[in-house]
Design a protein around this motif. Structure first.
Motif, PDB file in Angstrom:
ATOM      1  N   LYS A 210       3.780  12.543  -7.674  1.00  0.00           N
ATOM      2  CA  LYS A 210       3.165  11.539  -6.804  1.00  0.00           C
ATOM      3  C   LYS A 210       3.727  11.584  -5.385  1.00  0.00           C
ATOM      4  CE  LYS A 210       1.520   8.269 -10.264  1.00  0.00           C
ATOM      5  NZ  LYS A 210       1.612   9.190 -11.402  1.00  0.00           N
TER       6      LYS A 210
ATOM      7  N   GLN B 244      -4.008  -5.591  -5.211  1.00  0.00           N
ATOM      8  CA  GLN B 244      -3.927  -4.131  -5.201  1.00  0.00           C
ATOM      9  C   GLN B 244      -2.812  -3.615  -6.091  1.00  0.00           C
ATOM     10  OE1 GLN B 244      -3.169  -6.278  -2.748  1.00  0.00           O
ATOM     11  NE2 GLN B 244      -2.116  -5.287  -1.025  1.00  0.00           N
TER      12      GLN B 244
ATOM     13  N   ASP C  87       0.810  -1.215   0.000  1.00  0.00           N
ATOM     14  CA  ASP C  87       0.000   0.000   0.000  1.00  0.00           C
ATOM     15  C   ASP C  87       0.847   1.271   0.000  1.00  0.00           C
ATOM     16  OD1 ASP C  87       0.889  -0.595   2.599  1.00  0.00           O
ATOM     17  OD2 ASP C  87      -0.718   0.565   3.518  1.00  0.00           O
TER      18      ASP C  87
ATOM     19  N   ARG D 208      -2.501  -4.044  -9.117  1.00  0.00           N
ATOM     20  CA  ARG D 208      -3.090  -3.590 -10.383  1.00  0.00           C
ATOM     21  C   ARG D 208      -3.446  -2.107 -10.343  1.00  0.00           C
ATOM     22  NH1 ARG D 208      -4.253  -7.660 -13.831  1.00  0.00           N
ATOM     23  NH2 ARG D 208      -4.401  -9.784 -13.006  1.00  0.00           N
ATOM     24  N   ASN D 209      -3.648  -1.573  -9.148  1.00  0.00           N
ATOM     25  CA  ASN D 209      -4.064  -0.176  -9.014  1.00  0.00           C
ATOM     26  C   ASN D 209      -2.903   0.787  -8.815  1.00  0.00           C
ATOM     27  OD1 ASN D 209      -6.807  -1.016  -9.109  1.00  0.00           O
ATOM     28  ND2 ASN D 209      -6.733  -1.521  -6.923  1.00  0.00           N
ATOM     29  N   ILE D 210      -1.687   0.263  -8.784  1.00  0.00           N
ATOM     30  CA  ILE D 210      -0.517   1.117  -8.574  1.00  0.00           C
ATOM     31  C   ILE D 210       0.001   1.590  -9.928  1.00  0.00           C
ATOM     32  CG2 ILE D 210       1.842   1.208  -7.691  1.00  0.00           C
ATOM     33  CD1 ILE D 210       0.992  -0.945  -5.650  1.00  0.00           C
ATOM     34  N   PRO D 211       0.148   2.892 -10.122  1.00  0.00           N
ATOM     35  CA  PRO D 211       0.601   3.413 -11.419  1.00  0.00           C
ATOM     36  C   PRO D 211       1.987   2.906 -11.792  1.00  0.00           C
ATOM     37  CG  PRO D 211      -0.237   5.180 -10.006  1.00  0.00           C
ATOM     38  CD  PRO D 211      -0.110   3.965  -9.152  1.00  0.00           C
TER      39      PRO D 211
ATOM     40  N   TYR E  46      -0.090 -10.539  -9.168  1.00  0.00           N
ATOM     41  CA  TYR E  46      -1.450  -9.997  -9.074  1.00  0.00           C
ATOM     42  C   TYR E  46      -2.366 -10.921  -8.278  1.00  0.00           C
ATOM     43  CZ  TYR E  46       0.133  -6.855 -12.782  1.00  0.00           C
ATOM     44  OH  TYR E  46       0.826  -5.925 -13.519  1.00  0.00           O
TER      45      TYR E  46
END
Length: 362
Positions: A123, A102, A81, A104-107, A97
């Motif tokens: 960022k 999660q 996170d 998948r949601n990290i740029p 994955y």
């Protein structure tokens, strides 16, 4: 001095104090100011794998995982996170994955060779984990850079390698805080236990009892001397074949035929066909004796990832099956994933990892 003079002096002093305070606040994130606050609650110093002393925030919440397998180390330490950005995690690693959805949601931020500095700044990245060849490209960012692996200058023997690998995981733990450090320490104890288990059985093998091993990234590309695969092979009871170059090394088919290894491990491709079905290699001992093995693959490639401890065991099991009859790789993989990824694999899932296969139905 009359009262008007005193008032004027007091007013000037007050204005200067205000300007100084504002200026300090406006530059509180510069490296100079960080250095002045070492020992406070805001910044600490760590030493990275190159021996560089790096000043970092004491409370790190936004990191860039730009080294090849940094994302794996952060999953291991339960810090997913805190990844504000990572390099491209390709479809080659579907188990990453599966274990950490999660992710998948990290740029994604370009690649190791060409990081996007403006994106890191936007960022609010506090620390960048990277390899040594990425370091200089990030100088303009003014973001602390932590080198986690070197391309050359690696340890030169097994004992120093064991210390180096544990130091790498400990480095991530030190940066990420007390909870991560505790897990990193637990991983170090686990690594020592597994290394001792393997080397206690292979230490007394004679030279003739140690098969020669070629580790192939692809057919004509291998990891050179003093590489992670070399030391895992040596710990597992093999003799590692490489040239004189550190880092990734390209060879010719003729050179491989001269080396003529007893065993070939294929690391970064999905099939052993690059050797078994190529007429150029039909006379290799490893091909003739069906000793070409496809390395397992999990959350990341096993050769330079934390799962390298499992690769060492896999090498030992395949090189010396008689010595390791009690070693059940399915159980080893399941235990590792449960212990460190908090993911309970089924037997089928563990075996798919060992067979370099993705999760079912992907």
């Amino acid at each position: 001095m009359d009262k008007r003079g005193i008032v004027a002096i007091v007013t000037v002093i007050a204005i200067l104090a205000i300007v100084s305070a504002v200026t300090h606040v406006g530059h509180s994130n510069t490296k100079a100011d960080q250095g002045s606050e070492i020992g406070s609650d805001k910044y600490v110093q760590i030493t990275d794998q190159e021996g560089r002393v790096v000043t970092i925030p004491a409370n790190v919440t936004h990191v860039a995982a730009l080294a090849g397998q940094s994302y794996e180390k952060l999953i291991l330490l339960n810090q997913t996170d805190k990844m504000a950005v990572t390099i491209r995690v390709s479809n080659d690693f579907p188990w990453a994955y599966k274990v950490a959805p999660q992710l998948r949601n990290i740029p994604m931020n370009g690649n190791q060779q060409n990081p996007n500095v403006e994106d890191l700044i936007s960022k609010k990245v506090q620390v960048v984990f990277c390899l040594d060849f990425t370091r200089d490209k990030l100088n303009s960012s003014n973001i602390p850079v932590v080198v986690t692996q070197k391309n050359s200058g690696n340890p030169e023997n097994v004992d120093s390698f064991v210390k180096y690998v544990k130091q790498e995981i400990a480095l991530y733990g030190e940066v990420m805080g007390p909870d991560a450090k505790k897990t990193a320490d637990e991983w170090g104890v686990y690594f020592d236990r597994k290394a001792n288990y393997v080397t206690s059985r292979t230490a007394n093998l004679t030279d003739s009892q140690r098969p020669t091993v070629y580790y192939a990234i692809d057919a004509m590309t291998n990891q050179g001397k003093n590489s992670y695969p070399q030391f895992y092979v040596e710990m597992a009871g093999g003799k590692y074949i490489s040239g004189d170059t550190e880092g990734i090394e390209t060879i010719t088919p003729e050179q491989l035929l001269v080396w003529n290894p007893d065993v070939i491990y294929v690391g970064h491709v999905n099939s052993t066909d690059i050797f078994a079905n190529d007429s150029k290699f039909i006379n290799l001992k490893a091909v003739q004796n069906n000793k070409v093995y496809l390395c397992p693959q999990g959350v990341a490639w096993w050769d330079y990832g934390a799962e390298g401890v499992l690769l060492m065991e896999y090498f030992a099991k395949t090189l010396h099956p008689d010595l390791f009859q009690d070693l059940n790789m399915t159980n080893e993989v399941k235990d590792y994933y449960s212990r460190f990824y908090h993911y309970n694999l089924t037997d089928d899932e563990a075996n798919r990892i060992l067979q370099h296969l993705p999760p079912a139905n992907t």
